[in-house]
Design an enzyme around this catalytic site. Sequence first.
Site, PDB file in Angstrom:
ATOM      1  N   HIS A 100       0.798  -1.232   0.000  1.00  0.00           N
ATOM      2  CA  HIS A 100       0.000   0.000   0.000  1.00  0.00           C
ATOM      3  C   HIS A 100       0.831   1.283   0.000  1.00  0.00           C
ATOM      4  O   HIS A 100       0.291   2.370  -0.201  1.00  0.00           O
ATOM      5  CB  HIS A 100      -1.012  -0.002   1.154  1.00  0.00           C
ATOM      6  CG  HIS A 100      -2.353   0.546   0.766  1.00  0.00           C
ATOM      7  ND1 HIS A 100      -3.493   0.306   1.499  1.00  0.00           N
ATOM      8  CD2 HIS A 100      -2.743   1.332  -0.290  1.00  0.00           C
ATOM      9  CE1 HIS A 100      -4.515   0.928   0.912  1.00  0.00           C
ATOM     10  NE2 HIS A 100      -4.087   1.559  -0.171  1.00  0.00           N
ATOM     11  N   ASP A 128      -9.977  -0.503   3.775  1.00  0.00           N
ATOM     12  CA  ASP A 128      -8.815  -1.127   4.410  1.00  0.00           C
ATOM     13  C   ASP A 128      -9.192  -1.565   5.829  1.00  0.00           C
ATOM     14  O   ASP A 128     -10.056  -0.953   6.465  1.00  0.00           O
ATOM     15  CB  ASP A 128      -7.701  -0.057   4.496  1.00  0.00           C
ATOM     16  CG  ASP A 128      -6.287  -0.617   4.565  1.00  0.00           C
ATOM     17  OD1 ASP A 128      -6.090  -1.655   5.227  1.00  0.00           O
ATOM     18  OD2 ASP A 128      -5.383   0.001   3.989  1.00  0.00           O
ATOM     19  N   HIS A 130      -6.865  -1.246   7.912  1.00  0.00           N
ATOM     20  CA  HIS A 130      -5.916  -0.340   8.581  1.00  0.00           C
ATOM     21  C   HIS A 130      -6.097   1.091   8.090  1.00  0.00           C
ATOM     22  O   HIS A 130      -6.544   1.298   6.956  1.00  0.00           O
ATOM     23  CB  HIS A 130      -4.484  -0.779   8.267  1.00  0.00           C
ATOM     24  CG  HIS A 130      -4.216  -2.232   8.510  1.00  0.00           C
ATOM     25  ND1 HIS A 130      -4.306  -3.172   7.496  1.00  0.00           N
ATOM     26  CD2 HIS A 130      -3.901  -2.895   9.644  1.00  0.00           C
ATOM     27  CE1 HIS A 130      -4.043  -4.370   8.005  1.00  0.00           C
ATOM     28  NE2 HIS A 130      -3.799  -4.247   9.316  1.00  0.00           N
ATOM     29  N   ASP A 132      -3.470   3.269   7.853  1.00  0.00           N
ATOM     30  CA  ASP A 132      -2.243   3.628   7.105  1.00  0.00           C
ATOM     31  C   ASP A 132      -1.930   5.107   7.188  1.00  0.00           C
ATOM     32  O   ASP A 132      -1.468   5.729   6.226  1.00  0.00           O
ATOM     33  CB  ASP A 132      -2.362   3.174   5.634  1.00  0.00           C
ATOM     34  CG  ASP A 132      -2.408   1.649   5.493  1.00  0.00           C
ATOM     35  OD1 ASP A 132      -2.069   0.939   6.464  1.00  0.00           O
ATOM     36  OD2 ASP A 132      -2.805   1.170   4.413  1.00  0.00           O
ATOM     37  N   HIS A 145       4.232   1.188   4.288  1.00  0.00           N
ATOM     38  CA  HIS A 145       2.843   0.898   3.856  1.00  0.00           C
ATOM     39  C   HIS A 145       1.836   1.240   4.946  1.00  0.00           C
ATOM     40  O   HIS A 145       0.636   1.286   4.661  1.00  0.00           O
ATOM     41  CB  HIS A 145       2.673  -0.548   3.361  1.00  0.00           C
ATOM     42  CG  HIS A 145       2.557  -1.591   4.429  1.00  0.00           C
ATOM     43  ND1 HIS A 145       1.942  -2.810   4.220  1.00  0.00           N
ATOM     44  CD2 HIS A 145       2.982  -1.600   5.711  1.00  0.00           C
ATOM     45  CE1 HIS A 145       1.984  -3.533   5.324  1.00  0.00           C
ATOM     46  NE2 HIS A 145       2.611  -2.840   6.242  1.00  0.00           N
ATOM     47  N   ASP A 234      -7.370  -1.858  -0.316  1.00  0.00           N
ATOM     48  CA  ASP A 234      -6.428  -2.827   0.258  1.00  0.00           C
ATOM     49  C   ASP A 234      -7.193  -4.133   0.437  1.00  0.00           C
ATOM     50  O   ASP A 234      -8.230  -4.162   1.120  1.00  0.00           O
ATOM     51  CB  ASP A 234      -5.945  -2.282   1.609  1.00  0.00           C
ATOM     52  CG  ASP A 234      -4.894  -3.156   2.275  1.00  0.00           C
ATOM     53  OD1 ASP A 234      -4.906  -4.389   2.093  1.00  0.00           O
ATOM     54  OD2 ASP A 234      -4.083  -2.585   3.031  1.00  0.00           O
ATOM     55  N   ASP A 236      -6.838  -6.509   2.224  1.00  0.00           N
ATOM     56  CA  ASP A 236      -7.019  -6.957   3.612  1.00  0.00           C
ATOM     57  C   ASP A 236      -8.246  -6.332   4.267  1.00  0.00           C
ATOM     58  O   ASP A 236      -8.581  -6.666   5.412  1.00  0.00           O
ATOM     59  CB  ASP A 236      -5.748  -6.792   4.445  1.00  0.00           C
ATOM     60  CG  ASP A 236      -5.404  -5.354   4.829  1.00  0.00           C
ATOM     61  OD1 ASP A 236      -6.289  -4.498   4.933  1.00  0.00           O
ATOM     62  OD2 ASP A 236      -4.192  -5.096   5.051  1.00  0.00           O
ATOM     63  N   GLU A 279      -1.838  -5.119  -1.881  1.00  0.00           N
ATOM     64  CA  GLU A 279      -1.592  -6.049  -0.779  1.00  0.00           C
ATOM     65  C   GLU A 279      -2.015  -7.497  -1.031  1.00  0.00           C
ATOM     66  O   GLU A 279      -2.071  -8.300  -0.104  1.00  0.00           O
ATOM     67  CB  GLU A 279      -2.181  -5.536   0.557  1.00  0.00           C
ATOM     68  CG  GLU A 279      -1.621  -4.191   1.034  1.00  0.00           C
ATOM     69  CD  GLU A 279      -0.216  -4.262   1.660  1.00  0.00           C
ATOM     70  OE1 GLU A 279       0.306  -5.388   1.875  1.00  0.00           O
ATOM     71  OE2 GLU A 279       0.361  -3.180   1.913  1.00  0.00           O
TER      72      GLU A 279
HETATM   73  N1  ARG Z   1      -0.559  -0.128  11.437  1.00  0.00           N
HETATM   74  C1  ARG Z   1       0.450  -1.091  11.100  1.00  0.00           C
HETATM   75  C2  ARG Z   1       1.747  -0.377  10.729  1.00  0.00           C
HETATM   76  O1  ARG Z   1       1.769   0.818  10.661  1.00  0.00           O
HETATM   77  C3  ARG Z   1      -0.001  -2.008   9.987  1.00  0.00           C
HETATM   78  C4  ARG Z   1      -0.160  -1.345   8.653  1.00  0.00           C
HETATM   79  C5  ARG Z   1      -0.682  -2.283   7.613  1.00  0.00           C
HETATM   80  N2  ARG Z   1      -0.802  -1.623   6.356  1.00  0.00           N
HETATM   81  C6  ARG Z   1      -1.139  -2.216   5.198  1.00  0.00           C
HETATM   82  N3  ARG Z   1      -1.119  -1.449   4.118  1.00  0.00           N
HETATM   83  N4  ARG Z   1      -1.447  -3.492   5.119  1.00  0.00           N
HETATM   84  O2  ARG Z   1       2.743  -1.025  10.509  1.00  0.00           O
HETATM   85 MN    MN Z   2      -3.470  -0.590   3.534  1.00  0.00          MN
HETATM   86 MN    MN Z   3      -4.473  -3.030   5.345  1.00  0.00          MN
END
Ligand code: ARG
Ligand code: MN
Ligand code: MN
Length: 312
Positions: A100, A128, A130, A132, A145, A234, A236, A279
């Site tokens: 990402h 997402d 998350h 991010d 990411h 994303d 996920d 992702e």
């Molecule tokens: N919040 C966590 C981090 O900053 C997980 C981030 C996951 N991001 C993603 N694009 N899958 O590391």
């Molecule tokens: Mn993401």
């Molecule tokens: Mn994510």
Amino acid sequence: EDIGVVAVGFSGGQCKPGVDAAPSALIESGLLDSLRDELNYKLHGDDQVHLYTDLVPAEDPDYRKMKNPKAVSAVTERIAEQVYSHSREGRLVLTLGGDHSIAIGTIAGSAKATRERLGREIAVIWVDAHADINTPETSDSGNVHGMPVAFLTGLAKDDKPEYFGWLKDEHRLSVRKLVYIGLRDVDAGEKKILRDNGIKAFSMFDIDRHGIGRVVEMALAHIGDDTPIHLSFDVDALDPMWAPSTGTPVRGGLTLREGDYICESVHQTGNLVAVDLVEVNPSLAPELDHGAHETVRAGCSLVRCALGETLL
Ligand code: ARG
Ligand code: MN
Ligand code: MN
Ligand code: MN
């Protein structure tokens, strides 16, 4: 209608190899053919997957705790140019990631092109698990990411061009034009950033409470009619049941049908200017018999829905 395709085989925004193989997997499973043959798009862009190996320096020490900072900065700067040149021509831009972090480039490119071409600020729908939106200082992992939204909104900045200093106002996104859907794993520092900046976010709690139909309606209302939309998806965001092959899976996510619904609804606005799918990591979850295959299939479905495939 014309689409610009950017296939990004880049994994430097996180630590697990394999996410760079996603564009080939998606293309080999027939995604671009179906856009051409079934949805009748004219596709532009070299059919090759970009690996950007020439931009990855031999030495790339941590900087402000970020991992691979020079590589991610240089690669996203190049992606921004690629997306910009498609978008400037009025093409809908489809970017297949990659992790990402690449959204730093895709959104920077479409924000700049849309300003020039339509005189408008883009809105971003970020789907997402998350947020991010870590800054280098709030991040626990140092993985970029987890930071793209902070750099894109200007909440994180650096003066040095080799460390994202190439991002200028014309590339940036307003926090008022950002809306999240699907959140369920947000770091404490990120929760504070979302609160302090009044950023609109619909978590899985909101989806359970109101249903996906109402949530998408509220998200689109927040953005407002007649606003160009960049959809950054994303994989996920989907529950691991549908998309197990991803680097940071989180239980309790969207069904594939809910993900497709988001994409269909965004397409229906007629305001879509760019889509990212990121992702997908075909080398993860091999213990689940068809994990990678199912995840690639889910990714193809999301993209086709965003580009106008309908059930009837
Ligand atoms: N919040 C966590 C981090 O900053 C997980 C981030 C996951 N991001 C993603 N694009 N899958 O590391
Ligand atoms: Mn993401
Ligand atoms: Mn994510
Ligand atoms: Mn249509």
